[in-house]
Design a protein around this motif. Structure first.
Motif, PDB file in Angstrom:
ATOM      1  N   ILE A   2       0.844  -1.187   0.000  1.00 17.64           N
ATOM      2  CA  ILE A   2       0.000   0.000   0.000  1.00 17.64           C
ATOM      3  C   ILE A   2       0.884   1.244   0.000  1.00 17.64           C
ATOM      4  O   ILE A   2       1.825   1.346   0.784  1.00 17.64           O
ATOM      5  N   GLU A  65       3.928  -2.918  13.489  1.00 22.17           N
ATOM      6  CA  GLU A  65       2.822  -1.974  13.437  1.00 22.17           C
ATOM      7  C   GLU A  65       3.359  -0.631  13.892  1.00 22.17           C
ATOM      8  O   GLU A  65       4.139  -0.552  14.848  1.00 22.17           O
ATOM      9  N   TYR A  77      -2.801   7.640  11.985  1.00 23.75           N
ATOM     10  CA  TYR A  77      -2.856   6.427  11.172  1.00 23.75           C
ATOM     11  C   TYR A  77      -2.176   5.261  11.870  1.00 23.75           C
ATOM     12  O   TYR A  77      -1.231   5.442  12.637  1.00 23.75           O
ATOM     13  N   ARG A  80       0.413  -1.324   9.229  1.00 24.20           N
ATOM     14  CA  ARG A  80       0.908  -2.676   9.501  1.00 24.20           C
ATOM     15  C   ARG A  80       1.668  -3.141   8.280  1.00 24.20           C
ATOM     16  O   ARG A  80       1.306  -2.800   7.146  1.00 24.20           O
ATOM     17  N   GLY A  81       2.701  -3.931   8.535  1.00 24.14           N
ATOM     18  CA  GLY A  81       3.446  -4.435   7.404  1.00 24.14           C
ATOM     19  C   GLY A  81       4.632  -5.270   7.796  1.00 24.14           C
ATOM     20  O   GLY A  81       4.725  -5.778   8.918  1.00 24.14           O
ATOM     21  N   THR A 119       1.173  -3.290   4.476  1.00 23.22           N
ATOM     22  CA  THR A 119       0.132  -4.190   3.972  1.00 23.22           C
ATOM     23  C   THR A 119      -1.265  -3.703   4.345  1.00 23.22           C
ATOM     24  O   THR A 119      -2.241  -4.093   3.715  1.00 23.22           O
ATOM     25  N   SER A 120      -1.360  -2.848   5.387  1.00 21.25           N
ATOM     26  CA  SER A 120      -2.645  -2.232   5.711  1.00 21.25           C
ATOM     27  C   SER A 120      -2.409  -0.884   6.377  1.00 21.25           C
ATOM     28  O   SER A 120      -1.415  -0.685   7.067  1.00 21.25           O
ATOM     29  N   MET A 121      -3.340   0.008   6.118  1.00 20.16           N
ATOM     30  CA  MET A 121      -3.281   1.362   6.658  1.00 20.16           C
ATOM     31  C   MET A 121      -4.700   1.742   7.041  1.00 20.16           C
ATOM     32  O   MET A 121      -5.625   1.569   6.251  1.00 20.16           O
ATOM     33  N   SER A 122      -4.865   2.227   8.280  1.00 20.09           N
ATOM     34  CA  SER A 122      -6.198   2.636   8.711  1.00 20.09           C
ATOM     35  C   SER A 122      -6.125   3.923   9.518  1.00 20.09           C
ATOM     36  O   SER A 122      -5.096   4.231  10.122  1.00 20.09           O
TER      37      SER A 122
END
Length: 156
Positions: A2, A65, A77, A80-81, A119-122
């Protein structure tokens, strides 16, 4: 992977301090503050200046994280990755190490540079954004928390 958004990059620059979570050998969490988190070409990096536990953990388990929250904007934000410890003779390493030394002084030891393949962002939002009725603007929230922490904007 991402790519980091312009808003996330602005939060990272504004917040300055972030927190990197890794996993210790015994399965317990390790949380390490970082003032070196930065974005380059849509990717996250941080420098290891004084975090031997973080690097030891990443060598055993690359899961990571990172949380960053601007205390005045009350938002941030979670990333994770997978972490990659970069070789000291590479361009990515040099770019980040040089930035740290220019920003903080040449005496700062950059032991390692870590790239995070996200791999993810929130989004992270404070209750100040979620529960206020009527909803408050970002400017109102920022002004409230600047006052709370005894900070003034230029011109106030």
């Amino acid at each position: 992977m991402i790519e980091i958004t312009a808003d996330a990059e602005a939060i990272i620059k504004g917040a300055i301090l972030s927190f990197v979570a890794t996993v210790n050998e015994d399965g317990t969490p390790n949380l390490s503050p970082k003032a070196s988190l930065t974005v380059r070409n849509g990717k996250l990096y941080f420098a290891d200046i004084a975090s031997p536990g973080t690097l030891r953990n990443l060598n055993a388990n690359a899961a990571v994280e990172i949380n960053v929250v601007d205390v005045f904007l009350r938002r941030g934000y979670r990333f994770r990755g997978k972490a990659f410890i970069l070789p000291p003779d590479g361009d990515e390493y040099s770019t980040i190490a040089d930035w740290v030394r220019i920003s903080n002084g040449p005496e700062y030891p950059v032991e390692h540079v870590v790239r995070i393949d996200v791999t993810s962002m929130s989004s992270l939002l404070s209750p100040a954004h979620i529960f206020a009725e009527p909803p408050r603007s970002q400017d109102e929230i920022q002004s409230t928390y600047r006052r709370k922490y005894g900070m003034r904007l230029t011109g106030e």
